[in-house]
Enzyme design. Structure first.
Site, PDB file in Angstrom:
ATOM      1  N   GLU A  33       0.836  -1.207   0.000  1.00 15.95           N
ATOM      2  CA  GLU A  33       0.000   0.000   0.000  1.00 15.95           C
ATOM      3  C   GLU A  33       0.868   1.252   0.000  1.00 15.95           C
ATOM      4  O   GLU A  33       1.843   1.344   0.761  1.00 15.95           O
ATOM      5  CB  GLU A  33      -0.910  -0.030   1.239  1.00 15.95           C
ATOM      6  N   HIS A  34       0.493   2.188  -0.838  1.00 19.53           N
ATOM      7  CA  HIS A  34       1.236   3.446  -1.019  1.00 19.53           C
ATOM      8  C   HIS A  34       2.669   3.191  -1.475  1.00 19.53           C
ATOM      9  O   HIS A  34       3.583   3.915  -1.109  1.00 19.53           O
ATOM     10  CB  HIS A  34       1.207   4.294   0.258  1.00 19.53           C
ATOM     11  N   ASP A  36       3.001   1.972  -4.946  1.00 21.54           N
ATOM     12  CA  ASP A  36       3.017   1.943  -6.426  1.00 21.54           C
ATOM     13  C   ASP A  36       3.692   3.174  -7.005  1.00 21.54           C
ATOM     14  O   ASP A  36       4.468   3.089  -7.953  1.00 21.54           O
ATOM     15  CB  ASP A  36       1.611   1.703  -7.027  1.00 21.54           C
ATOM     16  N   GLY A 127     -15.618   6.214  -3.136  1.00 25.38           N
ATOM     17  CA  GLY A 127     -14.832   6.758  -2.027  1.00 25.38           C
ATOM     18  C   GLY A 127     -14.552   5.754  -0.933  1.00 25.38           C
ATOM     19  O   GLY A 127     -14.340   6.117   0.220  1.00 25.38           O
ATOM     20  N   SER A 132     -13.465   2.703  -7.339  1.00 24.30           N
ATOM     21  CA  SER A 132     -14.623   2.903  -8.214  1.00 24.30           C
ATOM     22  C   SER A 132     -14.235   3.771  -9.408  1.00 24.30           C
ATOM     23  O   SER A 132     -14.667   3.512 -10.535  1.00 24.30           O
ATOM     24  CB  SER A 132     -15.777   3.540  -7.440  1.00 24.30           C
ATOM     25  N   SER A 133     -13.390   4.776  -9.200  1.00 30.03           N
ATOM     26  CA  SER A 133     -13.070   5.662 -10.326  1.00 30.03           C
ATOM     27  C   SER A 133     -12.231   4.937 -11.383  1.00 30.03           C
ATOM     28  O   SER A 133     -12.467   5.105 -12.587  1.00 30.03           O
ATOM     29  CB  SER A 133     -12.383   6.948  -9.859  1.00 30.03           C
ATOM     30  N   ASP A 177      -4.487   0.802  -9.377  1.00 30.51           N
ATOM     31  CA  ASP A 177      -5.942   0.603  -9.471  1.00 30.51           C
ATOM     32  C   ASP A 177      -6.382   0.323 -10.906  1.00 30.51           C
ATOM     33  O   ASP A 177      -7.153  -0.598 -11.179  1.00 30.51           O
ATOM     34  CB  ASP A 177      -6.686   1.837  -8.954  1.00 30.51           C
ATOM     35  N   TYR A 226      -3.626  12.597  -0.128  1.00 31.89           N
ATOM     36  CA  TYR A 226      -2.944  11.612  -0.977  1.00 31.89           C
ATOM     37  C   TYR A 226      -1.755  12.262  -1.685  1.00 31.89           C
ATOM     38  O   TYR A 226      -0.636  11.757  -1.651  1.00 31.89           O
ATOM     39  CB  TYR A 226      -3.933  11.030  -1.994  1.00 31.89           C
TER      40      TYR A 226
END
Ligand code: GLA
Length: 389
Positions: A33-34, A36, A127, A132-133, A177, A226
């Site tokens: 996580e965090h 990439d 969110g 989702s985006s 993502d 972010y």
């Protein structure tokens, strides 16, 4: 929620049947996580929650896209793209920045984006850290590829989605993502090296279930926080360059060196970079564990990841911590941690399959009595990436 509802929604809105339907999934991330955007290793999986688009070429030069979940259309053409405006001059609704951003990125790459009539609907909660985006972007990438008559590989489409997000939407995200949504494989996790973009899939042991637990707390100020985290990593690289001249990303720092190097950094940057370097180490370690089906040890790495995100990277919130702590005390839970960017959203839990239903029930009760919030908790499956149906 499936292709039938996309078809019937399309017929309702446009009065004729759609030419095609596309599905693009959300994702969870098991580890990494965090990292990439630090050229590290990540281990996501696409999930069985997805965005569906029913679409047809438009007979006009304007695209009309209806977001069923917002019950709102957006009408745009190439002329208003940069100004983010509709053909009547009004601003595009925010949700439309994902399709128009993608259209912008495709056109920058010289790819045709014929006008379309489309409806889209999604059961990836917004969110919530389930991308989702990215699923919207990857669905539209495939829809435009179909209408435009060009072909790009899933990874190339993922990179175009990331460009849209970075340069049009304004979130400086990494590739994870869009990659997971484009390249997902059923029942597999994907191990991606974000520097070389090489990846391979790893089978998920049959004895475990993936359980997603949504705190229902939605991220606030996400893009700001972010982007701050990403800037902190870049600042650290610049500071460390004095010692390690050719360095371009934190992924080049070795585990054994981080303690010494961190001593020379401002405390906040020391915490952030320690997380990144140790997290990449965890993903490295996890490969052989997953291959050997050692879910116990793998789960331990997930638990360590959560502590690191909470204390070093500081992207957790009390509700995520509560969800993780309760989960870790339940029968059958190998590992639990927040998944995605943090600041709200979901946890991912690796749970012994035979205890999964009981786990879901107990976690919901425990979280509810602890926080007063009603969580949404579900068992999910690793699924295929974006496809035409
Ligand atoms: C968001 C970003 C990804 C990744 C994660 C954190 O989901 O879009 O690129 O950085 O956060 O791992």
């Amino acid at each position: 929620m499936d292709m039938n509802s996309a078809t019937s929604q399309f017929k309702n809105r446009f009065g004729y049947s759609p030419a095609r339907i596309v599905r693009a999934p959300g994702r969870i991330n098991l580890l990494g996580e965090h990292v990439d955007y630090n050229d590290g290793l990540v281990l996501p999986a696409a999930i069985d929650r997805a965005t569906y688009i029913a679409f047809s070429p438009s007979v006009t030069d304007r695209s009309t896209i209806v977001a069923v979940d917002f019950d709102q259309p957006a009408v745009f053409s190439v002329e208003g793209l940069s100004a983010k405006s509709q053909t009547d001059g009004s601003p595009l609704p925010e949700w439309a920045h994902y399709p128009t951003g993608l259209m912008w990125a495709l056109r920058e790459a010289g790819l045709a984006t014929p006008a379309m009539d489309a409806v889209f609907l999604s059961n990836v909660p917004r969110g919530s850290g389930l991308s989702s985006s990215a699923s919207v972007e990857m669905a539209f990438a495939l829809a435009w590829q179909t209408l435009g008559g060009w072909t790009r590989s899933p990874m190339e489409r993922a990179l175009l989605g990331q460009k849209a997000e970075n340069q049009y939407v304004g979130v400086n995200c990494g590739i994870m993502d869009q990659f997971a949504s484009a390249c997902g494989e059923e029942n597999k996790a994907l191990l991606l090296d974000c520097r070389s973009l090489e990846y391979r899939s790893l089978p998920l042991p049959e004895s475990v279930s993936l359980v997603v637990a949504d705190t229902t707390v939605r991220r606030k100020l996400t893009s700001g926080e972010y982007n701050n985290r990403r800037n902190a990593c870049e600042e650290t690289v610049n500071l460390l360059k004095d010692d390690l001249r050719a360095m371009t990303s934190l992924s080049e720092v070795h585990l054994v060196d981080i303690t010494i190097l961190a001593k020379g950094l401002p405390p906040e940057l020391a915490r952030r970079s320690r997380h990144v370097v140790e997290e990449i180490g965890r993903v490295n370690q996890s490969q052989s564990l997953l291959e050997a089906g050692d879910v116990q040890q793998f789960g331990q790495l997930m638990n360590q990841c959560h502590v690191s995100l909470r204390d070093l990277y500081e992207v957790s919130i009390p509700e995520l911590d509560a969800m993780v702590e309760i989960a870790q005390g339940l029968r059958g839970c190998y590992g639990a941690r927040l998944t995605g960017a943090g600041f709200g959203g979901c946890t991912i839990n690796l749970v012994e399959r035979e205890h999964a239903s009981e786990f879901v029930e107990r976690l919901a009760k425990g979280y509810e009595s602890n926080t007063g919030l009603h969580p949404e908790i579900y068992i999910c499956r690793a699924s295929d990436g974006a496809r035409l149906l």
